[in-house]
Design a protein around this motif. Structure first.
Motif, short mmCIF file in Angstrom:
data_model
loop_
_atom_site.label_atom_id
_atom_site.label_comp_id
_atom_site.label_asym_id
_atom_site.label_seq_id
_atom_site.Cartn_x
_atom_site.Cartn_y
_atom_site.Cartn_z
N ASP A 43 0.81 -1.21 0.00
CA ASP A 43 0.00 0.00 0.00
C ASP A 43 0.85 1.27 0.00
N VAL A 44 0.71 2.04 -1.09
CA VAL A 44 1.47 3.28 -1.20
C VAL A 44 0.78 4.36 -0.36
N VAL A 45 1.57 5.07 0.45
CA VAL A 45 0.97 6.08 1.34
C VAL A 45 1.42 7.49 0.99
N VAL A 68 3.83 1.32 3.24
CA VAL A 68 3.94 0.98 4.65
C VAL A 68 5.22 0.20 4.92
N LYS A 69 5.81 -0.38 3.88
CA LYS A 69 7.02 -1.18 4.08
C LYS A 69 8.31 -0.40 3.90
N SER A 91 -3.15 13.67 -2.84
CA SER A 91 -4.24 13.35 -1.91
C SER A 91 -4.69 11.89 -2.04
N PRO A 93 -2.69 8.75 -2.95
CA PRO A 93 -1.55 7.92 -3.37
C PRO A 93 -1.96 6.49 -3.72
N GLU A 94 -3.15 6.07 -3.24
CA GLU A 94 -3.58 4.69 -3.50
C GLU A 94 -3.82 4.43 -4.99
N ASN A 97 -1.48 2.00 -6.56
CA ASN A 97 -1.80 0.59 -6.40
C ASN A 97 -2.97 0.18 -7.28
N TYR B 417 11.38 -6.89 8.15
CA TYR B 417 11.69 -6.21 6.88
C TYR B 417 13.00 -5.44 6.94
N GLU B 474 -2.40 0.30 9.32
CA GLU B 474 -1.17 1.08 9.11
C GLU B 474 -1.28 1.97 7.88
N VAL B 475 -2.05 1.50 6.89
CA VAL B 475 -2.17 2.28 5.65
C VAL B 475 -2.90 3.60 5.94
N ALA B 478 -0.85 6.01 7.93
CA ALA B 478 0.20 6.70 7.19
C ALA B 478 -0.39 7.71 6.19
N ARG B 479 -1.56 7.36 5.61
CA ARG B 479 -2.13 8.27 4.61
C ARG B 479 -2.82 9.45 5.26
N LYS B 480 -3.48 9.22 6.38
CA LYS B 480 -4.21 10.30 7.04
C LYS B 480 -3.82 10.35 8.51
#
Lengths: 132, 490
Positions: A43-45, A68-69, A91, A93-94, A97, B417, B474-475, B478-480
């Motif tokens: 997941d791109v943030v 997240v990684k 706004s 980034p998803e 994906n 990781y 977690e997504v 991180a996004r909001k």
């Protein structure tokens, strides 16, 4: 993460080993990251992109993508001037994906050395390297 | 004993402090005012922040309840690779709480804090002896600041030679902060790929080392938990081109008293007192990252430095080549007291034993885990071992799922990781303070999780199930991100 056989690499694009794709649209190159890259990242943030107008050489970092990684650099598949960046990614980034070859595109570049296009990989060659 | 170390118990929900407080409530009493009341100067006045108003008991319950949601080295095994989460003996706390140390104001005149200054000087000597280097500054406040101090010293050294340099070599198995520390000093980090055995090969360094390169940053043992066996030869290659060797001492727990870093060619090394020397990691701090150097680099150490003359200790700024001051006052002094107490209470013999047992424990886990998990390099390791999720991925189970499931068994997860050279890495560092019985429980938990991954993978994907808070998004975080609290709407 999916096996390479389940990922998509459209035939009309060109690829580089650093996992960016290029689509030529009337002399302007649209650039993003591949389905493989987005799948590996998860997941791109956050996507950091350059200002329009910036001139960068092939292989130079034009931004970064954070999932997240991990945070990964984005590399220019060819030299040129950035004419437009995808503002929607700041706004949403998803999109990277959800639609790596569509709404998740990153920058549009006016190539300064069109000969570099010859060095880009066709879809089959890129897929082959992922397997190797 | 049951490998499931976690049990359900009574824990408490806890609201934000604003929801607990009431206007006018107070948790402190100010002493009677003994000076004239003076209004705040206009230039300094602003709207006051919204601070919750609470009584002492509100505040104490709030933080005690939150602490009960947490896991710590005092409650469970904490095999967080590269962090050396060893047990911190309570005697360290007792010594640090002695009023002469705990209540000493940093601006006390030297004549009134000779004991504190002597402790600093004595700890510097002990760390020099332990590392085999000649001079030490205790000023850096954490490992990364120790690295920065080291890079500033590299830079000052080359400038003094009249030949500033532009690049630095950083192996792909070095700590993640190394390239950042180098970049802060204006160096371009040049990556060096490790060889097939997971360690650096001298030829790879020789190919890249030139007279534009300031030196190399080596983490030894590296982040794969492997000893860089060619380090002495690599140091010779780097020195021959006029470069310096930086040792990242974050993994010092593996070689304490066993490797003379000066003799193998390290010029600058930082230590993490909060790892190797059993001081608390705190909530991200404070730590301490002393920087140790060879004699020729001593003039560049940060100032002020404690000097000893005619039976007295005092601060001196009289080191004209110094890189300057890095930290307010004298560093994180309370951490220094704890590390000093640790070293003295262990003694030289037991410090050597620390590394022997840390390495033995890691290898015991490595051999115990390799039946179920894929080792990154199947060869003897130092103080930590690295595995991947390669055998679990076909079941749709990832390293993250394994880590979360370990929480249900009552163990803190390992580092995940990282290192980046191993996809899906699980980096496990038991430290010397876990007994064989505890290591066996950990192995039993990991074996049970491997079986679950094969037979009931959804158990792992839904983990943790026993924690008060289940898996976090977690997504979304991180996004909001929501980084500040706020009072509830009236």
């Amino acid at each position: 993460m999916k096996p390479v056989s389940e990922l998509s690499f459209p035939e009309d694009l060109r690829y580089v080993e650093s996992h960016e794709w290029v689509r030529l649209e009337e002399g302007i190159a649209r650039i993003g990251i591949t389905d493989y890259a987005q799948d590996q990242l998860g997941d791109v943030v956050f996507v950091e992109l350059p200002e329009a107008g910036k001139t960068l050489a092939r292989g130079a970092a034009f931004g970064s993508v954070e999932s997240v990684k991990a945070v990964s650099e984005l590399y220019m598949p060819l030299s040129g001037r950035v004419v437009e960046v995808n503002a929607a990614l700041s706004s949403s980034p998803e999109l990277v994906n959800q639609s790596p070859y569509g709404e998740g595109w990153m920058i549009r570049v006016e190539p300064s050395a069109p000969a570099e296009l010859e060095g880009l990989l066709a879809a089959a060659d890129y897929r082959e390297r992922l397997k190797g | 004993m049951n490998p499931v170390q976690a049990a359900a118990g009574l824990v408490f929900e806890e609201p934000l402090l604003w929801e607990r407080g009431r206007p006018g409530r107070m948790g402190y009493s100010l002493p009677r005012r003994d000076v004239e009341e003076t209004p705040v100067p206009e230039a300094l006045a602003a709207e006051p922040p919204e601070i919750p108003e609470l009584s002492e008991v509100d505040l104490v319950r709030h933080y005690v309840r939150l602490s009960q949601w947490n896991v710590a080295v005092d409650t469970a095994m904490y095999p967080l690779g590269s962090c050396t989460m060893k047990y911190n003996p309570k005697t360290n706390e007792r010594q640090a709480a002695l009023p002469g140390f705990a209540l000493a104001h940093p601006l006390l005149p030297e004549a009134l804090c000779q004991g504190a200054l002597e402790l600093i000087a004595a700890l510097e000597c002990l760390l020099a002896e332990i590392t085999g280097l000649d001079a030490v500054s205790l000023q850096p406040g954490a490992g990364a600041q120790g690295e920065l101090a080291g890079m500033l010293i590299f830079h000052a050294f080359h400038r003094r030679q009249g030949r500033p340099r532009s690049k630095i070599l950083v192996p792909d198995t070095a700590h993640g902060t190394n390239p950042a520390s180098a970049a802060l000093c204006g160096y371009r980090a040049v990556p060096v790929a490790s060889g097939g055995q997971g360690i650096l090969e001298p030829e790879a360094v020789a190919r890249l080392m030139d007279e534009e390169t300031a030196g190399i940053m080596i983490t030894n043992p590296n982040t794969l938990g492997l000893f860089e066996g060619h380090v002495a030869e690599i140091a010779r290659i780097v020195h021959a081109k006029g470069g310096l060797v930086y040792g990242d001492g974050a993994n010092m727990n593996a070689v304490l008293g066993r490797v003379d870093l000066g003799r193998i060619g390290v010029d600058v090394l930082h230590l993490n007192l909060h790892k190797t020397f059993a001081t608390p990691h705190g909530g991200g701090g404070p730590g301490a990252g002393p920087v140790c150097v060879t004699r020729r680099l001593a003039p560049f150490l940060p100032v002020p430095r404690v000097v000893h003359r005619e039976g007295r200790f005092f601060w001196s700024e009289d080191f004209p080549l110094s890189i300057g001051k890095l930290q307010a006052f004298w560093g994180n002094f309370g951490v220094l007291v704890r590390a000093y107490a640790y070293i003295l209470s262990m003694g030289a013999n037991h410090l050597e034993e620390v590394s022997r047992l840390a390495v033995l424990n890691a290898n015991y886990l490595r051999v115990g885990l390799r039946g179920d998990y894929e080792p990154a390099h199947d060869r003897p390791c130092m103080h930590e071992c690295v595995f991947s999720d390669a055998r679990q991925r076909p079941h749709g189970v990832t390293t993250l799922d394994i880590a979360k499931r370990l929480m249900d068994y009552g163990f803190h997860p390992p580092t995940v990781y990282f290192p980046l050279v191993v996809p899906g890495a699980l980096m496990i560092e038991p430290t010397e303070t876990e007994s064989k019985e505890m290591l066996d429980l950990f192995l039993a938990a990991m074996a049970a999780i491997a079986a679950e991954a094969r037979e009931q993978p959804e158990l792992l994907r839904e983990a943790p199930r026993r924690c008060l808070r289940r898996r976090l998004d977690e997504v979304q975080a991180a996004r909001k991100p929501r980084l500040t609290g706020s009072p509830p709407a009236p």
